[in-house]
Design an enzyme around this catalytic site. Structure first.
Site, PDB file in Angstrom:
ATOM      1  N   ALA A 199      25.945  70.882  69.530  1.00  0.00           N
ATOM      2  CA  ALA A 199      26.681  72.326  68.844  1.00  0.00           C
ATOM      3  C   ALA A 199      28.167  71.889  69.280  1.00  0.00           C
ATOM      4  CB  ALA A 199      26.951  73.446  70.649  1.00  0.00           C
ATOM      5  N   CYS A 333      33.711  78.715  60.539  1.00  0.00           N
ATOM      6  CA  CYS A 333      32.933  77.510  59.602  1.00  0.00           C
ATOM      7  C   CYS A 333      32.877  78.743  58.575  1.00  0.00           C
ATOM      8  CB  CYS A 333      31.485  77.494  60.048  1.00  0.00           C
ATOM      9  SG  CYS A 333      30.561  78.333  60.558  1.00  0.00           S
TER      10      CYS A 333
HETATM   11  P1  NAD Z   1      32.162  67.908  65.298  1.00  0.00           P
HETATM   12  O1  NAD Z   1      31.123  67.248  64.227  1.00  0.00           O
HETATM   13  O2  NAD Z   1      33.181  67.082  66.418  1.00  0.00           O
HETATM   14  O3  NAD Z   1      31.137  68.393  66.980  1.00  0.00           O
HETATM   15  C1  NAD Z   1      29.922  68.658  67.163  1.00  0.00           C
HETATM   16  C2  NAD Z   1      28.791  68.480  67.785  1.00  0.00           C
HETATM   17  O4  NAD Z   1      28.859  66.918  67.450  1.00  0.00           O
HETATM   18  C3  NAD Z   1      29.158  68.340  69.167  1.00  0.00           C
HETATM   19  O5  NAD Z   1      29.045  68.635  70.230  1.00  0.00           O
HETATM   20  C4  NAD Z   1      30.103  66.718  69.240  1.00  0.00           C
HETATM   21  O6  NAD Z   1      30.348  66.592  70.675  1.00  0.00           O
HETATM   22  C5  NAD Z   1      29.281  65.522  68.588  1.00  0.00           C
HETATM   23  N1  NAD Z   1      29.973  64.927  67.708  1.00  0.00           N
HETATM   24  C6  NAD Z   1      31.034  64.712  67.485  1.00  0.00           C
HETATM   25  N2  NAD Z   1      31.605  63.586  66.769  1.00  0.00           N
HETATM   26  C7  NAD Z   1      30.420  62.917  66.753  1.00  0.00           C
HETATM   27  C8  NAD Z   1      29.707  61.673  65.908  1.00  0.00           C
HETATM   28  N3  NAD Z   1      30.681  60.620  65.503  1.00  0.00           N
HETATM   29  N4  NAD Z   1      28.635  61.048  66.401  1.00  0.00           N
HETATM   30  C9  NAD Z   1      27.263  62.102  67.132  1.00  0.00           C
HETATM   31  N5  NAD Z   1      27.645  63.095  67.344  1.00  0.00           N
HETATM   32  C10 NAD Z   1      29.234  63.052  67.009  1.00  0.00           C
HETATM   33  O7  NAD Z   1      32.747  69.175  65.124  1.00  0.00           O
HETATM   34  P2  NAD Z   1      33.741  70.721  65.892  1.00  0.00           P
HETATM   35  O8  NAD Z   1      34.755  70.021  65.927  1.00  0.00           O
HETATM   36  O9  NAD Z   1      33.186  70.958  67.562  1.00  0.00           O
HETATM   37  O10 NAD Z   1      33.657  71.170  64.833  1.00  0.00           O
HETATM   38  C11 NAD Z   1      34.063  72.193  63.966  1.00  0.00           C
HETATM   39  C12 NAD Z   1      33.521  71.471  63.079  1.00  0.00           C
HETATM   40  O11 NAD Z   1      31.943  72.541  62.976  1.00  0.00           O
HETATM   41  C13 NAD Z   1      33.868  72.378  60.752  1.00  0.00           C
HETATM   42  O12 NAD Z   1      33.815  71.181  60.427  1.00  0.00           O
HETATM   43  C14 NAD Z   1      32.938  72.808  61.395  1.00  0.00           C
HETATM   44  O13 NAD Z   1      33.437  73.811  59.908  1.00  0.00           O
HETATM   45  C15 NAD Z   1      31.163  73.070  61.750  1.00  0.00           C
HETATM   46  N6  NAD Z   1      31.088  74.496  61.939  1.00  0.00           N
HETATM   47  C16 NAD Z   1      29.969  74.020  61.163  1.00  0.00           C
HETATM   48  C17 NAD Z   1      29.518  75.875  60.993  1.00  0.00           C
HETATM   49  C18 NAD Z   1      28.420  76.075  60.616  1.00  0.00           C
HETATM   50  O14 NAD Z   1      27.038  76.854  60.476  1.00  0.00           O
HETATM   51  N7  NAD Z   1      28.413  75.365  57.969  1.00  0.00           N
HETATM   52  C19 NAD Z   1      29.397  77.020  62.016  1.00  0.00           C
HETATM   53  C20 NAD Z   1      30.648  76.158  63.150  1.00  0.00           C
HETATM   54  C21 NAD Z   1      31.282  74.815  63.092  1.00  0.00           C
END
Ligand code: NAD
Length: 549
Positions: A199, A333
């Protein structure tokens, strides 16, 4: 460079546990309301903490302290006060979670659908009873306002409520054979997976609740990895699942960052991954998960355009766009991040700016707050950097939220509402900003507006503001975006439908929740049966291809 080897993001302050236990800052940075809420959460919930102690993993029905040697600080984005720490779960703890999920799967997947329905009904009740705790945890860790945090939970609760209809949703189909009921092909959905859900930070309750009810009601077991930046809501939800009678091991929660995510992608016992987050992590998880044969659904980033037509109800349109652009500090998002102003509506910019200026930025428990801080100092730096890039590239900063000060909160990650007149070639338009910044693009006609939107790589959400049915219908048919609003600024589908973001906003084939959510968590199976009395006495085998005629 492989993504796992990228340098650790600046926002992750990973420190050896032993060196930090003695130096916890007091909660004195918090307001009286926030402090009281933090103390109440720490007292009442087993897995989470908001007074500087550690957040636990939830494995096999137990809230367990990790033996990790790396911990990640979770801080209040309005004050930088340390609230809790999450572990970088060790590989042996991760294996324990997978073993617990695999063991529980043996019985949970064979439980009666009525047992699973009863669990979802009880979970719905528990979530409603404990909404204040979940919303308070979100305000403290994520920074959004208290009413917005309640909305975060409510949208997740709607998915839980839809999952209460699971017996009907899981009904298969049968067809009678054409000759005296001799052949009965039957299509039915069967449970398959031990699954995983990863998440993001921006909806700490809603997004875990997109997956928990769907995965568990279909008879799967789940390992949830919440965002390392705001784990509290997920931990409360896990405890509520337990109170709702969920057997041990059916839901497990592990914390961590890249190593934990990679372990999820690689483990052969995990059959499916639900991911919501940014493009970089999503692409990595999709590719790595698919490489080990997993089913993956990955919701990614967005750039959502709202088209303002000259015949729009001006008051409704401006208020809707401002609410959707700046609510939750633009960290949704489905936030409107681009307004495409068509023809005479170009002259509405000053009024748009005046209304945006009136929004109050403050800590999420403060009365009258419209938007809180952004999640981290690094996020603030990235957002203000993108505003600066617009200035350098010739954009007009019609409202500048940099250097926004909030009295009493000198250390918050504040960015005020920002409006930039830009063009589609500028960085501020091309990149997802994920902050309270609205890009304004001018277009001459609806066709021009459609061309702009369809050329954009993302396809999450869009909206049009118009009083004309014909204009709305044309937009709906021709726009290449999955979730379309007509005079609706954030057109997230109701939970009986499925999430429908497309293009670069989604990777995978089967989207979240609704009918497709059931499909994602089940494996279709068909049975073809033949029951004929004469078979009991016939003694000559037929070698012809069976045609079921
Ligand atoms: P993020 O990608 O940084 O993190 C999401 C999850 O991925 C976290 O649990 C994190 O621990 C993990 N993660 C982060 N970097 C990683 C990597 N390099 N390798 C493996 N795992 C990794 O996202 P965030 O900053 O928490 O959330 C914001 C982003 O999420 C925005 O881009 C937003 O648009 C997107 N988002 C999309 C939706 C949708 O339904 N399309 C909904 C909510 C958020």
């Amino acid at each position: 460079m492989p993504i796992a080897k990228l340098p650790r993001p600046a926002r992750l302050r990973v420190r050896p546990y032993a060196t930090t236990t003695g130096s916890r800052p007091p909660l004195s940075g918090l307001s009286a309301t926030a402090k009281a809420k933090a103390e109440q959460l720490s007292k009442e919930w087993k897995g989470t903490n908001a007074t500087g102690e550690n957040t636990k993993n939830f494995i096999g029905g137990q809230f367990v302290e990790s033996k990790a040697d790396k911990w990640i600080d979770v801080v209040d984005p309005a004050t930088q006060t340390l609230l809790t720490r999450v572990p970088e779960t060790t590989s042996s703890e991760f294996d324990q979670a997978v073993n617990a999920a695999s063991e529980a799967y043996k019985t949970w997947s064979r439980s009666s659908v009525l047992t699973r329905q009863r669990f979802v009904l009880d979970l719905q009740h528990q979530l409603k009873q404990n909404g204040d705790a979940i919303a308070s945890s979100i305000v403290l860790e994520q920074g959004k306002t208290y009413p917005d945090a309640q909305g975060d939970l409510l949208r997740g609760l709607q998915v839980v409520e839809t999952a209460c209809g699971i017996p009907t949703a899981l009904m298969g189909q049968t067809i009678e054979g054409t000759k005296a009921a001799s052949s009965l092909p039957m299509a039915s959905s069967h449970l398959l997976f031990a699954t995983d859900s990863i998440a993001p930070f921006n909806f700490p309750a809603m997004i875990p609740l997109w997956t928990i009810p769907m995965a568990l009601a279909t008879g799967n077991t789940l390992i949830l990895k919440p965002s390392e930046r705001d784990p509290g809501a997920a931990m409360i939800i896990a405890e509520l699942c337990q109170r709702a009678g969920l057997p041990e091991g059916v839901l497990n929660v592990v914390h961590g960052t890249v190593p934990t995510v990679n372990a999820i992608c690689d483990h052969p016992a995990i059959k499916a991954i639900s991911f919501v987050g940014g493009d970089r992590a999503g692409k990595h998880i999709y590719e790595r998960g698919r490489a080990t044969g997993k089913r993956v659904q990955a919701n990614l980033g967005a750039k959502n355009h709202a088209v303002l037509m000259p015949d729009a109800n001006k008051n409704h349109a401006l208020n809707s766009i401002i609410g959707a652009a700046f609510g939750a500090a633009g960290q949704r998002c489905m936030a409107i991040s681009v307004a495409v102003l068509v023809g005479p509506t170009h002259s509405w910019i000053p009024e748009l700016v005046e209304r945006a200026k009136k929004l109050k930025v403050n800590q999420g428990f403060e009365q009258g707050t419209d938007l809180g801080p952004v999640i981290s100092p690094a996020a603030k730096q990235r957002i203000t950097g993108l505003i600066a890039s617009a200035e350098e590239e010739g954009g007009i900063i019609a409202l500048d939220g940099r250097n926004y000060q909030v009295p009493g909160y000198p250390d918050g990650n504040w960015v005020g509402p920002t409006v930039i007149e830009a063009t589609t070639t500028m960085r501020c338009y091309r990149e997802e900003i994920f902050g309270p910044v609205l890009i304004v693009i001018k277009a001459d006609t609806l066709d021009d507006a459609l061309a702009i939107i369809n050329e954009n790589k993302y396809g999450n959400g869009t909206a049009i503001f118009t009083q004309s049915g014909a204009t709305a219908r044309k937009f709906e048919r021709e726009v290449e975006v999955g979730q379309v609003g007509i005079n609706v600024p954030i057109p997230v589908p109701l939970p009986m439908f499925s999430w429908s973001g497309n293009k670069a906003s989604f990777l995978g084939d089967i989207p979240f929740y609704g009918r497709h959510g059931i499909d994602f968590y089940t494996q279709n199976k068909t049975t073809t049966a033949l029951w004929k009395a004469e078979d009991a006495i016939g003694n000559k085998a037929s070698v012809d291809m069976p045609t079921h005629h």
